[in-house]
Design a protein around this motif. Structure first.
Motif, PDB file in Angstrom:
ATOM      1  N   ILE A  16       4.706  -0.773   5.281  1.00  0.00           N
ATOM      2  CA  ILE A  16       4.181  -2.357   5.756  1.00  0.00           C
ATOM      3  C   ILE A  16       2.770  -2.901   4.665  1.00  0.00           C
ATOM      4  O   ILE A  16       2.073  -2.264   4.692  1.00  0.00           O
ATOM      5  CB  ILE A  16       3.118  -2.135   7.216  1.00  0.00           C
ATOM      6  CG1 ILE A  16       4.583  -1.832   8.316  1.00  0.00           C
ATOM      7  CG2 ILE A  16       2.881  -3.857   7.463  1.00  0.00           C
ATOM      8  CD1 ILE A  16       4.015  -1.916  10.043  1.00  0.00           C
ATOM      9  N   HIS A  17       2.985  -3.961   4.261  1.00  0.00           N
ATOM     10  CA  HIS A  17       2.677  -4.362   3.321  1.00  0.00           C
ATOM     11  C   HIS A  17       2.027  -5.640   3.357  1.00  0.00           C
ATOM     12  O   HIS A  17       2.053  -6.382   4.050  1.00  0.00           O
ATOM     13  CB  HIS A  17       2.636  -4.631   1.645  1.00  0.00           C
ATOM     14  CG  HIS A  17       3.563  -2.782   1.028  1.00  0.00           C
ATOM     15  ND1 HIS A  17       2.651  -2.224   0.538  1.00  0.00           N
ATOM     16  CD2 HIS A  17       4.581  -2.740   1.703  1.00  0.00           C
ATOM     17  CE1 HIS A  17       3.434  -1.245   0.167  1.00  0.00           C
ATOM     18  NE2 HIS A  17       4.468  -1.780   0.570  1.00  0.00           N
ATOM     19  N   LYS A  18       0.635  -6.299   3.428  1.00  0.00           N
ATOM     20  CA  LYS A  18       0.269  -7.647   2.415  1.00  0.00           C
ATOM     21  C   LYS A  18       0.983  -8.109   1.649  1.00  0.00           C
ATOM     22  O   LYS A  18       1.025  -7.748   0.650  1.00  0.00           O
ATOM     23  CB  LYS A  18      -1.233  -7.379   2.686  1.00  0.00           C
ATOM     24  CG  LYS A  18      -2.646  -6.989   3.919  1.00  0.00           C
ATOM     25  CD  LYS A  18      -3.538  -7.252   2.931  1.00  0.00           C
ATOM     26  CE  LYS A  18      -4.819  -6.407   4.021  1.00  0.00           C
ATOM     27  NZ  LYS A  18      -5.894  -6.280   3.827  1.00  0.00           N
ATOM     28  N   SER A  20      -0.040  -9.984  -0.026  1.00  0.00           N
ATOM     29  CA  SER A  20      -0.656 -10.168  -1.455  1.00  0.00           C
ATOM     30  C   SER A  20      -1.019  -8.487  -1.934  1.00  0.00           C
ATOM     31  O   SER A  20      -1.038  -7.992  -3.763  1.00  0.00           O
ATOM     32  CB  SER A  20      -2.141 -10.176  -1.120  1.00  0.00           C
ATOM     33  OG  SER A  20      -2.992  -9.497  -0.600  1.00  0.00           O
ATOM     34  N   CYS A  21      -0.167  -7.719  -1.786  1.00  0.00           N
ATOM     35  CA  CYS A  21      -0.063  -6.294  -2.309  1.00  0.00           C
ATOM     36  C   CYS A  21       0.597  -6.595  -4.062  1.00  0.00           C
ATOM     37  O   CYS A  21       1.323  -6.178  -4.047  1.00  0.00           O
ATOM     38  CB  CYS A  21       0.028  -5.350  -1.573  1.00  0.00           C
ATOM     39  SG  CYS A  21       0.397  -3.279  -2.299  1.00  0.00           S
ATOM     40  N   ASN A  22      -0.374  -5.790  -4.566  1.00  0.00           N
ATOM     41  CA  ASN A  22       0.334  -5.134  -6.352  1.00  0.00           C
ATOM     42  C   ASN A  22       1.062  -4.415  -6.441  1.00  0.00           C
ATOM     43  O   ASN A  22       2.219  -4.647  -6.598  1.00  0.00           O
ATOM     44  CB  ASN A  22      -1.330  -4.415  -7.293  1.00  0.00           C
ATOM     45  CG  ASN A  22      -1.952  -5.520  -7.177  1.00  0.00           C
ATOM     46  OD1 ASN A  22      -2.087  -6.770  -7.553  1.00  0.00           O
ATOM     47  ND2 ASN A  22      -3.012  -4.780  -6.878  1.00  0.00           N
ATOM     48  N   GLN A  23       1.195  -3.769  -5.646  1.00  0.00           N
ATOM     49  CA  GLN A  23       2.798  -2.941  -5.280  1.00  0.00           C
ATOM     50  C   GLN A  23       3.947  -3.567  -5.168  1.00  0.00           C
ATOM     51  O   GLN A  23       5.080  -2.815  -5.406  1.00  0.00           O
ATOM     52  CB  GLN A  23       2.733  -1.370  -4.006  1.00  0.00           C
ATOM     53  CG  GLN A  23       1.845  -0.497  -4.499  1.00  0.00           C
ATOM     54  CD  GLN A  23       1.887  -0.012  -5.448  1.00  0.00           C
ATOM     55  OE1 GLN A  23       0.722   0.137  -6.372  1.00  0.00           O
ATOM     56  NE2 GLN A  23       3.004   1.263  -5.409  1.00  0.00           N
ATOM     57  N   LEU A  24       4.086  -4.447  -4.279  1.00  0.00           N
ATOM     58  CA  LEU A  24       5.479  -5.151  -4.849  1.00  0.00           C
ATOM     59  C   LEU A  24       5.545  -6.538  -5.345  1.00  0.00           C
ATOM     60  O   LEU A  24       6.660  -6.463  -5.954  1.00  0.00           O
ATOM     61  CB  LEU A  24       4.571  -6.205  -3.044  1.00  0.00           C
ATOM     62  CG  LEU A  24       4.805  -5.997  -1.364  1.00  0.00           C
ATOM     63  CD1 LEU A  24       3.985  -6.866  -0.315  1.00  0.00           C
ATOM     64  CD2 LEU A  24       6.106  -5.395  -0.902  1.00  0.00           C
ATOM     65  N   ASP A  60       1.674   2.936   7.085  1.00  0.00           N
ATOM     66  CA  ASP A  60       0.973   0.773   6.046  1.00  0.00           C
ATOM     67  C   ASP A  60       0.921   2.151   5.211  1.00  0.00           C
ATOM     68  O   ASP A  60       0.455   3.135   4.100  1.00  0.00           O
ATOM     69  CB  ASP A  60      -0.592   1.430   7.288  1.00  0.00           C
ATOM     70  CG  ASP A  60       0.061   0.659   8.353  1.00  0.00           C
ATOM     71  OD1 ASP A  60       0.748  -0.218   8.533  1.00  0.00           O
ATOM     72  OD2 ASP A  60      -0.792   1.694   9.241  1.00  0.00           O
ATOM     73  N   CYS A  61       0.669   1.007   3.650  1.00  0.00           N
ATOM     74  CA  CYS A  61       0.780   1.232   1.975  1.00  0.00           C
ATOM     75  C   CYS A  61      -0.696   1.269   1.886  1.00  0.00           C
ATOM     76  O   CYS A  61      -1.852   0.981   2.559  1.00  0.00           O
ATOM     77  CB  CYS A  61       0.903   0.054   1.870  1.00  0.00           C
ATOM     78  SG  CYS A  61       0.709  -0.277   0.073  1.00  0.00           S
ATOM     79  N   SER A  62      -1.369   2.314   1.530  1.00  0.00           N
ATOM     80  CA  SER A  62      -1.828   3.000   1.031  1.00  0.00           C
ATOM     81  C   SER A  62      -2.821   2.612   0.230  1.00  0.00           C
ATOM     82  O   SER A  62      -4.370   2.804  -0.203  1.00  0.00           O
ATOM     83  CB  SER A  62      -1.987   4.475   0.899  1.00  0.00           C
ATOM     84  OG  SER A  62      -1.713   4.869  -0.486  1.00  0.00           O
ATOM     85  N   PHE A  63      -2.174   1.532  -0.326  1.00  0.00           N
ATOM     86  CA  PHE A  63      -3.287   0.641  -1.520  1.00  0.00           C
ATOM     87  C   PHE A  63      -3.500  -0.919  -0.473  1.00  0.00           C
ATOM     88  O   PHE A  63      -4.957  -1.110  -1.168  1.00  0.00           O
ATOM     89  CB  PHE A  63      -2.544   0.441  -2.399  1.00  0.00           C
ATOM     90  CG  PHE A  63      -1.354   1.622  -3.479  1.00  0.00           C
ATOM     91  CD1 PHE A  63      -1.859   1.766  -4.695  1.00  0.00           C
ATOM     92  CD2 PHE A  63      -0.374   1.895  -2.735  1.00  0.00           C
ATOM     93  CE1 PHE A  63      -2.007   2.850  -5.557  1.00  0.00           C
ATOM     94  CE2 PHE A  63      -0.118   3.130  -4.054  1.00  0.00           C
ATOM     95  CZ  PHE A  63      -0.613   2.891  -4.898  1.00  0.00           C
ATOM     96  N   CYS A  64      -2.833  -1.523  -0.228  1.00  0.00           N
ATOM     97  CA  CYS A  64      -3.403  -2.762   0.757  1.00  0.00           C
ATOM     98  C   CYS A  64      -3.299  -2.690   2.078  1.00  0.00           C
ATOM     99  O   CYS A  64      -4.618  -3.498   2.559  1.00  0.00           O
ATOM    100  CB  CYS A  64      -2.844  -3.598   0.513  1.00  0.00           C
ATOM    101  SG  CYS A  64      -0.837  -3.515   1.268  1.00  0.00           S
ATOM    102  N   ASN A  65      -3.430  -1.125   2.695  1.00  0.00           N
ATOM    103  CA  ASN A  65      -4.075  -1.284   3.782  1.00  0.00           C
ATOM    104  C   ASN A  65      -3.821  -2.037   5.027  1.00  0.00           C
ATOM    105  O   ASN A  65      -4.678  -2.892   4.849  1.00  0.00           O
ATOM    106  CB  ASN A  65      -5.725  -0.993   3.342  1.00  0.00           C
ATOM    107  CG  ASN A  65      -6.536   0.321   4.656  1.00  0.00           C
ATOM    108  OD1 ASN A  65      -5.633   0.633   5.476  1.00  0.00           O
ATOM    109  ND2 ASN A  65      -7.677   0.407   4.266  1.00  0.00           N
TER     110      ASN A  65
HETATM  111 ZN   LIG Z   1       0.538  -2.319  -0.070  1.00  0.00          ZN
END
Ligand SMILES: [Zn+2]
Length: 68
Positions: A16-18, A20-24, A60-65
């Protein structure tokens, strides 16, 4: 703010990402072998509900929390 689930059945999990996540952004919303699937959700709760419905392990994505 909306949320995006990334579903991978080759390496079974849902992340699950926000929105705005950079990973996406890195993946550009597409996957080379088409094993990844992206879905938009209006709330984190909706995203979580969808993720649970796939029967895959949910992270949960650890980058965008996403959960916060
Ligand atoms: Zn993310």
């Amino acid at each position: 703010m909306s949320f995006i689930t990334y579903e991978n059945r080759a390496n079974p999990h849902v992340t699950i990402h926000k929105e705005s996540c950079n990973q996406l952004r890195k993946h550009g919303g597409k996957h080379v072998n088409n094993q990844g699937k992206y879905e938009n959700h209006l709330t984190y709760k909706d995203a979580l509900q969808y993720a649970n419905s796939t029967g895959l392990p949910v992270k949960d994505c650890s980058f965008c929390n996403a959960a916060n």
